[in-house]
Design a protein around this motif. Structure first.
Motif, PDB file in Angstrom:
ATOM      1  N   GLU A   1      27.427  49.991  12.042  1.00 56.57           N
ATOM      2  CA  GLU A   1      26.841  50.369  10.752  1.00 56.57           C
ATOM      3  C   GLU A   1      25.881  51.544  10.905  1.00 56.57           C
ATOM      4  O   GLU A   1      25.832  52.445  10.064  1.00 56.57           O
ATOM      5  CB  GLU A   1      26.101  49.176  10.138  1.00 56.57           C
ATOM      6  CG  GLU A   1      27.016  48.098   9.584  1.00 56.57           C
ATOM      7  CD  GLU A   1      26.250  46.863   9.124  1.00 56.57           C
ATOM      8  OE1 GLU A   1      25.050  46.760   9.451  1.00 56.57           O
ATOM      9  OE2 GLU A   1      26.853  46.010   8.459  1.00 56.57           O
ATOM     10  N   GLU A   2      25.127  51.530  12.013  1.00 55.41           N
ATOM     11  CA  GLU A   2      24.201  52.628  12.252  1.00 55.41           C
ATOM     12  C   GLU A   2      24.956  53.925  12.525  1.00 55.41           C
ATOM     13  O   GLU A   2      24.557  54.999  12.049  1.00 55.41           O
ATOM     14  CB  GLU A   2      23.291  52.286  13.440  1.00 55.41           C
ATOM     15  CG  GLU A   2      22.145  53.275  13.616  1.00 55.41           C
ATOM     16  CD  GLU A   2      21.183  52.875  14.710  1.00 55.41           C
ATOM     17  OE1 GLU A   2      20.285  53.671  15.020  1.00 55.41           O
ATOM     18  OE2 GLU A   2      21.320  51.775  15.276  1.00 55.41           O
ATOM     19  N   VAL A   3      26.043  53.834  13.279  1.00 61.20           N
ATOM     20  CA  VAL A   3      26.856  55.029  13.524  1.00 61.20           C
ATOM     21  C   VAL A   3      27.406  55.555  12.207  1.00 61.20           C
ATOM     22  O   VAL A   3      27.358  56.756  11.922  1.00 61.20           O
ATOM     23  CB  VAL A   3      28.008  54.728  14.505  1.00 61.20           C
ATOM     24  CG1 VAL A   3      28.853  55.982  14.724  1.00 61.20           C
ATOM     25  CG2 VAL A   3      27.477  54.231  15.836  1.00 61.20           C
ATOM     26  N   LEU A   4      27.939  54.661  11.375  1.00 55.34           N
ATOM     27  CA  LEU A   4      28.499  55.061  10.080  1.00 55.34           C
ATOM     28  C   LEU A   4      27.427  55.668   9.175  1.00 55.34           C
ATOM     29  O   LEU A   4      27.711  56.572   8.386  1.00 55.34           O
ATOM     30  CB  LEU A   4      29.138  53.852   9.397  1.00 55.34           C
ATOM     31  CG  LEU A   4      30.431  53.334  10.035  1.00 55.34           C
ATOM     32  CD1 LEU A   4      30.769  51.947   9.519  1.00 55.34           C
ATOM     33  CD2 LEU A   4      31.581  54.303   9.760  1.00 55.34           C
ATOM     34  N   ARG A   5      26.218  55.205   9.323  1.00 55.29           N
ATOM     35  CA  ARG A   5      25.123  55.688   8.471  1.00 55.29           C
ATOM     36  C   ARG A   5      24.778  57.145   8.771  1.00 55.29           C
ATOM     37  O   ARG A   5      24.433  57.904   7.865  1.00 55.29           O
ATOM     38  CB  ARG A   5      23.904  54.796   8.677  1.00 55.29           C
ATOM     39  CG  ARG A   5      22.694  55.169   7.831  1.00 55.29           C
ATOM     40  CD  ARG A   5      21.561  54.191   8.098  1.00 55.29           C
ATOM     41  NE  ARG A   5      20.349  54.593   7.398  1.00 55.29           N
ATOM     42  CZ  ARG A   5      19.178  53.983   7.523  1.00 55.29           C
ATOM     43  NH1 ARG A   5      19.077  52.936   8.341  1.00 55.29           N
ATOM     44  NH2 ARG A   5      18.132  54.395   6.860  1.00 55.29           N
ATOM     45  N   TYR A   6      24.871  57.531  10.038  1.00 56.78           N
ATOM     46  CA  TYR A   6      24.392  58.860  10.413  1.00 56.78           C
ATOM     47  C   TYR A   6      25.477  59.841  10.874  1.00 56.78           C
ATOM     48  O   TYR A   6      25.204  61.031  11.008  1.00 56.78           O
ATOM     49  CB  TYR A   6      23.340  58.728  11.529  1.00 56.78           C
ATOM     50  CG  TYR A   6      22.090  58.024  11.072  1.00 56.78           C
ATOM     51  CD1 TYR A   6      21.247  58.611  10.132  1.00 56.78           C
ATOM     52  CD2 TYR A   6      21.752  56.772  11.566  1.00 56.78           C
ATOM     53  CE1 TYR A   6      20.099  57.967   9.691  1.00 56.78           C
ATOM     54  CE2 TYR A   6      20.602  56.119  11.137  1.00 56.78           C
ATOM     55  CZ  TYR A   6      19.786  56.716  10.209  1.00 56.78           C
ATOM     56  OH  TYR A   6      18.645  56.075   9.771  1.00 56.78           O
ATOM     57  N   SER A   7      26.694  59.365  11.097  1.00 56.49           N
ATOM     58  CA  SER A   7      27.734  60.254  11.621  1.00 56.49           C
ATOM     59  C   SER A   7      28.456  61.005  10.506  1.00 56.49           C
ATOM     60  O   SER A   7      28.796  60.441   9.476  1.00 56.49           O
ATOM     61  CB  SER A   7      28.754  59.440  12.426  1.00 56.49           C
ATOM     62  OG  SER A   7      29.810  60.267  12.850  1.00 56.49           O
ATOM     63  N   ASN A   8      28.712  62.279  10.763  1.00 56.23           N
ATOM     64  CA  ASN A   8      29.555  63.085   9.876  1.00 56.23           C
ATOM     65  C   ASN A   8      30.974  63.190  10.421  1.00 56.23           C
ATOM     66  O   ASN A   8      31.811  63.894   9.857  1.00 56.23           O
ATOM     67  CB  ASN A   8      28.967  64.495   9.742  1.00 56.23           C
ATOM     68  CG  ASN A   8      27.669  64.510   8.968  1.00 56.23           C
ATOM     69  OD1 ASN A   8      27.629  64.143   7.799  1.00 56.23           O
ATOM     70  ND2 ASN A   8      26.587  64.918   9.607  1.00 56.23           N
ATOM     71  N   THR A   9      31.228  62.530  11.523  1.00 59.51           N
ATOM     72  CA  THR A   9      32.513  62.570  12.214  1.00 59.51           C
ATOM     73  C   THR A   9      33.198  61.216  12.034  1.00 59.51           C
ATOM     74  O   THR A   9      32.514  60.192  11.983  1.00 59.51           O
ATOM     75  CB  THR A   9      32.275  62.848  13.717  1.00 59.51           C
ATOM     76  OG1 THR A   9      31.584  64.089  13.848  1.00 59.51           O
ATOM     77  CG2 THR A   9      33.581  62.923  14.485  1.00 59.51           C
ATOM     78  N   PRO A  10      34.531  61.179  11.899  1.00 59.13           N
ATOM     79  CA  PRO A  10      35.224  59.887  11.784  1.00 59.13           C
ATOM     80  C   PRO A  10      34.812  58.924  12.910  1.00 59.13           C
ATOM     81  O   PRO A  10      34.691  59.324  14.074  1.00 59.13           O
ATOM     82  CB  PRO A  10      36.699  60.277  11.910  1.00 59.13           C
ATOM     83  CG  PRO A  10      36.756  61.669  11.360  1.00 59.13           C
ATOM     84  CD  PRO A  10      35.469  62.311  11.792  1.00 59.13           C
ATOM     85  N   VAL A  11      34.607  57.669  12.517  1.00 58.48           N
ATOM     86  CA  VAL A  11      34.057  56.671  13.446  1.00 58.48           C
ATOM     87  C   VAL A  11      35.135  55.699  13.920  1.00 58.48           C
ATOM     88  O   VAL A  11      35.928  55.190  13.132  1.00 58.48           O
ATOM     89  CB  VAL A  11      32.898  55.905  12.781  1.00 58.48           C
ATOM     90  CG1 VAL A  11      32.389  54.789  13.700  1.00 58.48           C
ATOM     91  CG2 VAL A  11      31.761  56.860  12.442  1.00 58.48           C
ATOM     92  N   ILE A  12      35.116  55.445  15.235  1.00 61.67           N
ATOM     93  CA  ILE A  12      36.059  54.536  15.898  1.00 61.67           C
ATOM     94  C   ILE A  12      35.337  53.252  16.293  1.00 61.67           C
ATOM     95  O   ILE A  12      34.184  53.296  16.715  1.00 61.67           O
ATOM     96  CB  ILE A  12      36.594  55.154  17.207  1.00 61.67           C
ATOM     97  CG1 ILE A  12      37.157  56.543  16.978  1.00 61.67           C
ATOM     98  CG2 ILE A  12      37.628  54.252  17.859  1.00 61.67           C
ATOM     99  CD1 ILE A  12      37.484  57.268  18.288  1.00 61.67           C
ATOM    100  N   LEU A  13      36.039  52.131  16.209  1.00 65.95           N
ATOM    101  CA  LEU A  13      35.549  50.892  16.816  1.00 65.95           C
ATOM    102  C   LEU A  13      36.706  50.212  17.534  1.00 65.95           C
ATOM    103  O   LEU A  13      37.742  49.927  16.936  1.00 65.95           O
ATOM    104  CB  LEU A  13      34.954  49.937  15.775  1.00 65.95           C
ATOM    105  CG  LEU A  13      34.483  48.589  16.350  1.00 65.95           C
ATOM    106  CD1 LEU A  13      33.380  48.793  17.391  1.00 65.95           C
ATOM    107  CD2 LEU A  13      33.982  47.654  15.247  1.00 65.95           C
ATOM    108  N   GLN A  14      36.529  49.973  18.824  1.00 66.68           N
ATOM    109  CA  GLN A  14      37.491  49.220  19.637  1.00 66.68           C
ATOM    110  C   GLN A  14      36.698  48.181  20.426  1.00 66.68           C
ATOM    111  O   GLN A  14      36.292  48.411  21.561  1.00 66.68           O
ATOM    112  CB  GLN A  14      38.247  50.146  20.588  1.00 66.68           C
ATOM    113  CG  GLN A  14      39.163  51.136  19.897  1.00 66.68           C
ATOM    114  CD  GLN A  14      39.763  52.121  20.887  1.00 66.68           C
ATOM    115  OE1 GLN A  14      39.084  53.000  21.390  1.00 66.68           O
ATOM    116  NE2 GLN A  14      41.055  51.966  21.166  1.00 66.68           N
ATOM    117  N   ALA A  15      36.468  47.058  19.801  1.00 63.73           N
ATOM    118  CA  ALA A  15      35.623  46.021  20.405  1.00 63.73           C
ATOM    119  C   ALA A  15      36.440  45.114  21.320  1.00 63.73           C
ATOM    120  O   ALA A  15      37.673  45.106  21.292  1.00 63.73           O
ATOM    121  CB  ALA A  15      34.966  45.196  19.298  1.00 63.73           C
TER     122      ALA A  15
END
Length: 792
Positions: A218-232
């Motif tokens: 959520e924090e990455v999504l809040r501040y990133s202008n670049t598409p966000v990846i999650l591979q947990a």
């Protein structure tokens, strides 16, 4: 597949794990998964096809450890492994009649970079470059850098990818629950560095399950202008009947993923413990859905991996690393005396600087070489962003390349030649840049003239793809003694830049008072006026406590320091701070030098202490208590792994002096006991063990390091031959935990009195108990506490 028109627009589905799926299919503990690209290619192709059938649009090659360091002991070359791996993925795509893309998977190198480890930035770059070039040659569609814990290593990998290919670059780091990577990097620094380097997608992978990574994502999504990846991971593994098991079901895995989709998650996949069932559920639910549009709260920061400063706020930039008008400083540069410059840096940080300006512009020295050397030295001991200050483009380029984090560059101006040389560097490395409102015709007399230059610089920077947020305007402080009217124009121009361009601003505050008496009075008044016009970065001497007090007071009056807590604390401590200012390093004792990690002072202070104490007394009353302080700060999260290692290395300098003294006087060895360390058979990761070794050595223990991929019999022989009371075993892969268990069993059969501590990324207290270890050491600090018990 047209990645450009899908990435960030439609949800994209990655594949899941490779290593844990191979384990389920019979991969033996300690085997090298990458060899199967050649030896069992049909198995690899089949796994790829299962992911394609489940809905994966991007396949990751089975090349996680395919670098020269990790594959040095197998029969196949890196080229052969990568070529076969890409070919296998491509075959799976063709046989499945899919349009999926193939991503070259690049994992960590397995060794820490300097200053924490021995691997240089250039060596790391070369290793990654080797992988990238072969990946491109073999036909990969994407470079996917994954599971990185060291932001400096990530930078080396991304640069290797960007400079040696035209392929899209994805990069994911692995974070712990506390929001830090293993080496202490934070979310904001990760975003700033990776976005600055121009990656096409960034995010998190491995380490934890999606629920525990949800808040961080959520924090990455809040501040990133670049598409966000999650591979947990499929949650944290547990041990059942001697096997590693991931208990999370696909349905449990998907719930937090679905919530994150609503917040803008763009690329989804899986890591350890996931398989085609996990991918199928995510693909059925989210594939091809539009990525949710969310407005990111983007901000411009200057940062190190573990700390950052918001450039929109008020920051003090320490100005004293500058040879102008400083004979002692010039002498230090000529003599390559970095100790003097480091003292100047430490004093400024102690006095409250938020950022340090680094200017080494002296014609008779090699400025480029000195800039890189000093940046590395400063970053080894100070966790504070740097401002690279030079008029030489090659110096700026070299400084930005080796800087660990996001730097500020001081400076550019409106001259076309300057802009053409420097702006490409700012774009390439993602730095923030100070722009001076002057050009070929000099400094305009009016505020309007300076404002027009600022407008022109911004327009040119945007043509290079540099965001306005990265630009800091310097309206230039003129001397009141010679250009009295110009002072007012400077303040007017600053206000115009803030109000009409909404840009960040900076000024060299003390320039205003040259040539006049009682300079401090003018500086303080000018600073206050500038702050009220919107000054963000005050370049000044932080040792001037009254200047610092002005800033603290302004923050109260401008409602920035809520409740005036910062102001009250500063005023309460100002007398003590003034006593320390100006000679901070000279007044430090050995313990303080160790805590701060200033290696070059340790030997000198140890020699001085030997005049009044014997070696053992220094060890017990100076070195160990200092390391205990460092350990406590590390446990509290006040410092991070780089600082812990740096302090341990500082103790090493002191120990070297003490050992020499003891041998010279015919004394006995001052070590507290012998400990054997080894990374178990099949595991080529040496990072954790090497850190434990460094810290234990500097607590006074003699370490017998057997290295990595050590057979059980070799460990047993070393324990027996040296009559070892404590053995430390490390494993970073789930596939090698079984070998750790075998090693413990064999050692204890012949050496029942030897206590064994275990550690590594895949280990837990439950694991340790299950495999009959005596202690679980979660980190180097815990290993020290265990050693203290054993050798009490």
């Amino acid at each position: 597949m047209d990645l450009e028109n899908r990435l960030g627009k439609k949800v994209m589905i990655f594949d899941g794990a490779m290593g844990t799926v191979l384990q389920q299919r019979g991969l033996k503990a300690g085997s090298v998964p990458e060899k199967l690209n050649i030896d069992k290619k049909e198995v690899i192709i089949d796994i790829h096809k299962s992911y394609l059938k489940a809905g994966s649009e991007i396949l990751t090659t089975n090349t996680f450890g395919a670098n020269k360091l990790k594959l040095s002991e197998i029969d196949y070359s890196v080229e052969e492994i990568i070529s076969a791996a890409v070919e296998n993925a491509k075959k799976a795509v063709d046989q499945s009649s899919s349009k999926a893309l193939v991503a070259l998977g690049i994992g960590p190198l397995g060794e820490l970079l300097e200053p924490m480890g021995s691997l240089s930035f250039d060596e790391a770059y070369s290793l990654f470059q080797h992988q990238v070039l072969q990946g491109v040659k073999s036909g990969a569609d994407i470079i996917h850098i994954e599971t990185i814990a060291d932001l400096y290593e990530a930078k080396a990998a991304v640069l290797a990818a960007k400079e040696n290919s035209d392929l899209p670059v994805f990069c994911t780091l692995t974070f712990e629950e506390d929001g830090r990577t293993f080496t202490g990097a934070n979310i904001n620094s990760m975003i700033s560095v990776l976005e600055g380097l121009g990656v096409d997608a960034l995010g998190l992978n491995c380490s934890l399950g999606p629920e525990k990574l949800e808040a961080l994502t959520e924090e990455v999504l809040r501040y990133s202008n670049t598409p966000v990846i999650l591979q947990a991971n499929a949650g944290l593994p547990v041990v059942e009947e001697g096997k590693t098991v991931f208990k999370l079901s696909p349905e449990q895995y998907f719930k937090p993923i679905a919530r994150l989709y609503e917040q803008g998650l763009a690329v989804i996949g899986g890591c350890c413990g996931t398989n085609e069932d996990f991918i199928a559920l995510m693909a059925d639910s989210l594939k091809d859905k539009p990525v949710k549009e969310t407005k990111s709260e983007s901000r411009t920061i200057a940062c190190t991996p573990s700390s950052w400063k918001d450039l929109e706020r008020i920051n003090v930039v320490g100005e004293r690393i500058n040879p102008t008008g400083k004979n002692e400083f010039k002498k230090a540069l000529r003599n390559n005396d970095l100790d003097y410059i480091i003292r100047v840096a430490v004093e400024q940080v102690e006095a409250g600087a938020d950022i340090l300006d680094v200017n080494l512009g002296l014609p008779e020295i090699n400025e480029k070489e000195m800039m890189v050397k000093l940046i590395k030295e400063l970053q080894a001991i100070l966790d504070i962003p740097l401002q690279i200050d030079s008029s030489n483009a090659s110096v700026i380029a070299e400084g930005l390349r080796y800087y660990n984090g996001t730097a500020v560059v001081n400076s550019i101006n409106g001259e076309a030649e300057v802009l053409e040389k420097i702006l490409p560097l700012i774009k390439k490395y993602g730095a923030a840049v100070i722009a001076l409102t002057m050009d070929e015709n000099g400094i305009p007399e009016t505020a309007e003239g300076r404002f027009k230059i600022a407008q022109r610089i911004v327009k040119k920077a945007e043509e290079y793809g540099i965001k306005r947020e990265k630009i800091i305007i310097d309206c230039l402080t003129l001397t009141a003694s010679a250009q009295q009217k110009g002072v007012k124009e400077t303040l007017k121009a600053l206000q115009m830049v803030k109000e009409k361009l909404n840009l960040k601003t900076t000024l060299g505050v003390s320039n205003v008072s040259f040539g006049l008496p009682a300079r401090a009075v003018l500086n303080r008044n000018f600073l206050t006026l500038a702050l009220y016009q919107g000054l963000n970065l005050a370049i000044m001497d932080p040792n001037d406590k009254e200047m610092m007090a002005n800033i603290k007071a302004f923050k109260v009056l401008a409602n920035i320091d809520k409740g005036a807590g910062e102001y009250i604390e500063f005023m309460a401590d100002i007398d003590a701070e003034q006593e320390k200012a100006g000679s901070a390093l000279e007044s430090m004792d050995l313990a303080e030098v160790i805590v701060k990690g200033i290696k070059k002072e340790a030997a000198k202070l140890t020699k001085e202490l030997l005049k009044e104490k014997d070696a053992l007394e220094i060890v017990n009353k100076d070195l160990i208590p200092a390391l205990d302080i460092v350990g406590e700060r590390y446990e509290k999260g006040e410092i991070f792994l780089p600082q812990l290692v740096q302090s341990a290395e500082t103790v090493k300098e002191a120990f070297a002096v003490l050992k020499t003294e003891m041998l010279k006087n015919g004394g006995k060895d001052i070590s507290k006991g012998k400990i054997v360390l080894a990374t178990v058979k099949g595991d080529v990761h040496d990072i954790g063990k090497n850190i434990v070794k460094t810290v234990l050595e500097n607590y006074g223990y003699k370490i017998i390091d057997l290295g990595r991929n050590v057979a059980e019999e070799e460990v047993k022989k070393a324990v027996k031959a040296n009559n070892i009371k404590l053995l430390g075993l490390s494993a970073l892969m789930t596939t090698t935990v079984k070998n750790m268990e075998k090693t413990i069993q064999i050692v204890k059969e012949e050496n029942p009195d030897c206590k064994i501590m275990v550690g590594g990324a895949v280990l837990t207290p439950d694991y340790a108990e299950m495999i009959n270890a005596d202690y679980y050491a979660k980190d180097a600090r815990e290993a020290v506490e265990i050693a203290k018990k054993i050798f009490a």
